[in-house]
Write an enzyme that holds these catalytic residues in place. Structure first.
Site, short mmCIF file in Angstrom:
data_model
loop_
_atom_site.label_atom_id
_atom_site.label_comp_id
_atom_site.label_asym_id
_atom_site.label_seq_id
_atom_site.Cartn_x
_atom_site.Cartn_y
_atom_site.Cartn_z
N THR A 124 0.89 -1.28 0.11
CA THR A 124 -0.06 -0.07 -0.11
C THR A 124 0.91 1.20 -0.07
OG1 THR A 124 -0.32 -0.06 2.28
CG2 THR A 124 -1.92 -1.24 1.24
N HIS A 125 0.65 2.37 -0.87
CA HIS A 125 1.38 3.35 -0.82
C HIS A 125 2.72 3.06 -1.48
CE1 HIS A 125 -1.16 5.40 2.06
NE2 HIS A 125 -1.09 4.28 2.71
N SER A 140 18.56 -1.73 -25.74
CA SER A 140 18.77 -0.46 -25.95
C SER A 140 20.06 -0.30 -27.17
CB SER A 140 19.29 0.32 -24.70
OG SER A 140 20.01 1.31 -25.02
N LYS A 146 20.58 -3.38 -21.10
CA LYS A 146 19.17 -2.94 -20.88
C LYS A 146 18.21 -3.90 -21.47
CE LYS A 146 17.63 0.91 -19.94
NZ LYS A 146 17.12 2.07 -20.05
N GLU A 158 5.05 -0.03 -21.63
CA GLU A 158 4.95 1.32 -21.49
C GLU A 158 3.84 1.70 -22.67
OE1 GLU A 158 9.40 3.09 -20.76
OE2 GLU A 158 9.31 1.14 -21.94
N GLN A 187 -20.94 13.56 -37.06
CA GLN A 187 -19.81 12.81 -38.08
C GLN A 187 -18.46 12.75 -37.10
OE1 GLN A 187 -20.07 13.39 -42.52
NE2 GLN A 187 -18.11 14.42 -41.97
N1 ARG Z 1 -21.64 11.33 -42.89
C1 ARG Z 1 -22.77 11.40 -42.06
C2 ARG Z 1 -22.40 10.91 -40.64
O1 ARG Z 1 -21.44 10.56 -40.57
C3 ARG Z 1 -23.98 10.63 -42.50
C4 ARG Z 1 -25.25 11.31 -42.04
C5 ARG Z 1 -25.32 12.61 -42.84
N2 ARG Z 1 -26.63 13.19 -42.60
C6 ARG Z 1 -27.18 14.32 -42.88
N3 ARG Z 1 -28.35 14.87 -42.75
N4 ARG Z 1 -26.26 15.16 -43.52
O2 ARG Z 1 -22.97 11.76 -39.58
#
Ligand code: ARG
Length: 467
Positions: A165-166, A287, A293, A300, A332
């Protein structure tokens, strides 16, 4: 410099050389999603086939047109899969790329496919299908990681190591018990995945632009054709909802956080100073300048991937937070975050599964460390409570004096003589030495969920029955 005519100047002067053909090119670049949403081609085609089939079944389009549409869509599917399909940025997104190609292939019948739907419900469907499938892949991957930990836990149910712990030596535990802590964490991730799959198991298609449609569609039919439990219930919510993507990202962020903690432990354990594990060559690098190393690069990078995944969650939360109902183009921006997080998580889980399976456990080093740092001091205090009837607070005080004496003599508690111990408290007998070893310490911790090897084995069996 102020210039009253700047609005009428050509794009080259206004925005520099990057946009050769004026504002249209900039609009195309910011508007197009084909560069990343082409990933959704399979879901888009499946959705369209289900939709066209339903339209024909309901008498909204003719059977002949439906057959042409389905045949054309299958042709497009093989064109995309064989790398022959030409994606066009001018056609914005995957939906319009496929529909335009369909028109070239089958003529006017193609125009009937978009009856009673909109790109708004179409994209909600495609993306939801993709996320659902990704969650199913995630579930399998997490199951593999749990299995790797169960095997190592079984192998090392008795291997003693210091519990921290810690990051200070606290009490001895077993390596098996420590592995099982990760089984619990990854197991919770997996159950979140399962819940999310259930949660999002509703079909968006048929919500149309936002208000539904006047055509006599059957949304239950498309839902079941696409493997959903049923259709969504509110068309406005359906096209404005991205909770399924946010849930995926939240789950991914928590899972990645778990993997990052494990990665951190692997980094610490593999240092020469700790020396608890040796990473396999497969998951470490040398390394270029220091021949001695062996670096835990994979661990990581898993730790670092967590930053990307957490970033994706925050990015999409921020995109969504101020959006009025229903669809806005902002949405989108959902896909790249989810795709990137999914790829990162898949890689991180795979790398961790490999590391957990491959790493060599240096039981001698763990045991030596487990016994140092007066890790059995609590056992001495507990013994005084049990055998000498001391209140725990007094026992704690007496033990503190014993630790101070051992420190002064630069030895472990178990190396103090009986006389030494009796000088601190006369009721101490030789029996105390039974509890001062690390093995005795872990064996004594038999409470439910405790570190005693038999308890750990019970938990392994519980998980085996569920993995
Ligand atoms: N490429 C658009 C998206 O990924 C698709 C929907 C587009 N709809 C619109 N009303 N322009 O959201």
């Amino acid at each position: 410099m102020a210039d009253g005519n700047s609005e009428t100047k050509s794009s080259n002067q206004m925005w520099g050389g990057r946009f050769a053909s004026g504002p249209d090119a900039i609009m195309e670049e910011i508007n197009a999603s084909i560069g990343f949403d082409k990933k959704l081609y399979g879901q888009d085609i499946r959705g369209s086939i289900a939709h066209a089939t339903m339209l024909a079944h309901q008498g909204i389009i003719s059977a002949e047109d439906k057959d042409k549409i389905v045949h054309g869509l299958n042709t497009i599917l093989s064109e995309i899969e064989s790398g022959q399909f030409e994606f066009s940025r001018r056609l914005e997104d995957i939906h319009m790329n496929i529909e335009a190609r369909l028109a070239t292939l089958i003529g006017p019948a193609a125009g009937r496919l978009h009856t009673a739907r909109s790109r708004n419900d179409q994209v909600a469907l495609d993306f939801r299908l993709w996320v659902k499938e990704e969650l199913q892949r995630t579930e399998k991957a997490l199951t593999g990681l749990i299995a790797a930990f169960l095997d190592r836990a079984e192998e090392h149910a008795e291997t003693v190591m210091p519990g921290f712990t810690h990051l200070q030596t606290a009490q001895p535990v077993t390596f098996g018990h420590h592995c099982m802590a990760y089984v619990e964490m990854i197991g919770r991730d997996r159950s979140r995945v399962r819940h999310a799959i259930e949660h999002m198991d509703e079909s968006p298609i048929g919500a149309a632009a936002l208000a539904g449609t006047g055509f006599p569609i059957d949304r239950h039919m498309t839902a079941s054709a696409l493997g959903f439990a049923g259709p969504t219930r509110n068309s406005i919510d359906t096209v404005s909802d991205r909770d399924f993507a946010l849930e995926f990202l939240s789950i991914a962020a928590i899972a990645a956080t778990h993997l990052s903690r494990l990665a951190e432990e692997i980094v610490i354990w593999s240092t020469p100073q700790f020396g608890f594990i040796r990473l396999s060559d497969a998951f470490s690098t040398g390394s270029s300048i220091m021949p001695q190393k062996k670096n835990p690069d994979a661990a990581e990078l898993v730790r670092a991937k967590t930053g990307r995944i957490n970033g994706s969650l925050i990015a999409l939360l921020t995109v969504m937070k101020g959006l009025p109902l229903a669809y806005s183009k902002d949405m989108q921006e959902d896909k790249e975050q989810v795709f990137d997080a999914a790829e990162s998580l898949e890689l991180a889980v795979a790398a961790m599964t490999g590391m957990v399976r491959d790493m060599a456990i240096r039981a001698d080093r763990m045991k030596a460390a487990a016994g140092s740092g007066y890790s059995t001091a609590t056992d001495l205090a507990d013994w005084l409570v049990r055998e000498a009837g001391l209140p725990f607070r007094d026992a704690h005080h007496v033990t503190g004096r014993a630790v101070a004496l051992a420190e002064q003599k630069t030895c472990d508690l178990a190396d103090l003589s009986l006389e030494d111990l009796q000088s601190i408290h006369p009721q101490i007998t030789a029996k105390v030495f039974d509890v001062l070893t690390v093995e005795a310490s872990v064996a004594s911790r038999t409470s439910f969920g405790g570190t005693a090897p038999n308890e750990v084995r019970k938990q392994i069996a519980w998980w085996r029955a569920r993995n």
